[in-house]
Write an enzyme that holds these catalytic residues in place. Structure first.
Site, mmCIF file in Angstrom:
data_model
loop_
_atom_site.group_PDB
_atom_site.id
_atom_site.type_symbol
_atom_site.label_atom_id
_atom_site.label_comp_id
_atom_site.label_asym_id
_atom_site.label_seq_id
_atom_site.Cartn_x
_atom_site.Cartn_y
_atom_site.Cartn_z
ATOM 1 N N LYS A 107 0.800 -1.226 0.000
ATOM 2 C CA LYS A 107 0.000 0.000 0.000
ATOM 3 C C LYS A 107 0.837 1.282 0.000
ATOM 4 O O LYS A 107 0.428 2.296 -0.564
ATOM 5 C CB LYS A 107 -0.941 0.010 1.210
ATOM 6 C CG LYS A 107 -2.033 -1.052 1.169
ATOM 7 C CD LYS A 107 -3.068 -0.785 0.091
ATOM 8 C CE LYS A 107 -4.233 -1.746 0.166
ATOM 9 N NZ LYS A 107 -5.251 -1.501 -0.872
ATOM 10 N N GLU A 151 -9.795 5.778 3.196
ATOM 11 C CA GLU A 151 -10.566 4.700 3.819
ATOM 12 C C GLU A 151 -9.643 3.511 4.016
ATOM 13 O O GLU A 151 -8.579 3.436 3.403
ATOM 14 C CB GLU A 151 -11.758 4.306 2.938
ATOM 15 C CG GLU A 151 -11.447 3.286 1.857
ATOM 16 C CD GLU A 151 -10.427 3.727 0.804
ATOM 17 O OE1 GLU A 151 -9.678 2.845 0.326
ATOM 18 O OE2 GLU A 151 -10.370 4.918 0.461
ATOM 19 N N SER A 189 1.431 -9.818 -0.908
ATOM 20 C CA SER A 189 1.142 -8.387 -0.841
ATOM 21 C C SER A 189 1.322 -7.766 0.533
ATOM 22 O O SER A 189 1.456 -6.546 0.648
ATOM 23 C CB SER A 189 -0.281 -8.128 -1.335
ATOM 24 O OG SER A 189 -1.218 -8.897 -0.595
#
Length: 408
Positions: A101, A123, A388
């Site tokens: 991210k 969010e 991830s």
């Protein structure tokens, strides 16, 4: 490579088009006020992303702050336990903050800084995007509001604590199912009131144009690195690559490095507890075309045509739609989208932890489970899994719900 009349040699330049469409998916379905805000972001992005100063600053951040490039690890013990197929993992869990991210969060907040904004809104579901955004905001000295559903706040307590320590304001969302969709709804509502002074940094390849484009571009570094590293490590490309798909940021970036290669590509959606509506979040498998959160894609709908309730053991995957680029790649058949259940994902969580010393995020465990499934089906070859994120955030939840399973 040309697939279904799409030339993947020039794909990244031509998709999406100038209006933000991947074929019929994408676009910007927003109010006139927000349309002006989206146009401002689009204009700024296409100007700044070509700037030598912006590019050099982002590269410096990735190297000196994020710790990129992240490595590829050969999962030797896990591979040997299955058969002759060799499993590898692209280690985004080793990116600073523990997931992919931060790749787009640093880019988005750097963009906000260049635009003169004072605040960022975001969010989060699993909390990884929230932590990454709080990290980026702290790095650049900006205010930060993170909207998160009550259910996810309870499941992801360690990440909530991290966000608060980093100085972010965590806004609890109690409406509806109180998970990721509702967090996005609340963040959009807040952004509509504050767009002149802030930017909404969407956490995946979803939302109105230009966000599916921007987030993919910022995540492209994952696929770019992985392709180069795998060639250097093995002398050839992997036979198969696989990654989990909720909104689809990690997979979009990962896939983008291999779309023009003779490599089989799989996206893995959450099958959850079963096939009944509300028991899964596999939008590409069970959904139909629809518009939500400002973009047209494939989504799960209830009897009224509204976004359906969804579920996954992975908080970062329980979203009733998928990014428009994933809908496009699914429709033309370049990427195959499959599903993995909660139980399969948790089994993979423990297998990778105990056989390789890597505790994966539950989201990533879906891709690990799919890689294991493919390895059992294939006689030989190589599979590259996009890992991830790391599972620190999930440990308390897994132990509470599943216990400490016996070694298998």
């Amino acid at each position: 490579m040309i697939h279904n009349n799409v030339d993947f040699d020039t794909y990244l330049k031509n998709y999406p088009d100038e209006k933000g469409y991947f074929g019929k998916y994408g676009g910007a379905y927003v109010s006139d006020e927000l349309k002006a805000a989206m146009d401002e972001i689009t204009e700024a992005y296409f100007t700044i992303c070509k700037s030598r100063k912006f590019i050099n600053e982002l590269r410096r951040i990735r190297k000196e702050f994020q710790g990129r490039p992240t490595p590829i690890t050969h999962l030797e013990r896990l591979s040997a336990s299955i058969g002759n197929v060799q499993l590898y993992a692209k280690r985004e869990d080793l990116n600073h903050t523990g997931a992919h991210k931060l790749n787009h969060c640093m880019g988005e907040v750097l963009l906000a800084k260049y635009m003169g904004k004072k605040k960022v809104i975001a969010e989060t579901g699993a909390g990884q995007h929230g932590v990454a955004m709080a990290t980026a905001a702290a790095y650049f000295g900006m205010e930060c509001d993170i909207y998160m559903g009550s259910v996810d706040i309870k499941k992801q307590a360690p990440n909530v604590a991290r966000m608060k320590i980093l100085g972010a304001n965590v806004v609890e969302v109690k409406e509806g199912l109180a998970t990721l969709k509702e967090a996005v709804d609340a963040a959009f509502a807040a952004y509509a009131k504050e767009y002149k002074d802030c930017i909404y940094c969407i956490g995946s390849v979803v939302g109105p144009h230009p966000f599916p484009l921007m987030v993919r571009d910022f995540q492209h570094v994952v696929g770019e690195e992985a392709r180069e590293q795998f060639l250097e490590m093995t002398g050839e490309l992997p036979d198969v690559i696989t990654a989990c798909v909720g909104g689809g940021s990690n997979s979009a970036g990962f896939f983008s490095g291999f779309l023009n290669d003779p490599v089989k590509i799989y996206g893995v959606e959450p099958q959850g507890k079963g096939e009944k509506l509300g028991d899964h979040a596999a939008s590409l498998k069970y959904g139909t075309e629809g518009i939500m959160h400002g973009f047209n894609s494939i989504m799960l709908k209830d009897e009224n045509g509204d976004p359906a309730p969804v579920y996954s053991v992975a908080s970062g995957l329980d979203y009733p739609s998928s990014g428009p680029e994933h809908a496009f790649l699914h429709t033309i058949g370049r990427v195959t989208y499959d599903t993995v259940s909660d139980d399969e994902a948790i089994d993979a969580f423990f297998k990778l932890s105990r056989m390789e010393g890597i505790i994966p995020a539950i989201e990533s465990s879906h891709a690990v489970a799919h890689g294991i499934r493919l390895a059992k089906q294939m006689k030989h070859g190589s599979i590259l899994i996009n890992l991830s994120g790391r599972g620190d955030k999930d440990m308390d939840f897994v132990i509470e719900k599943y216990g400490l399973r016996d070694n298998k």
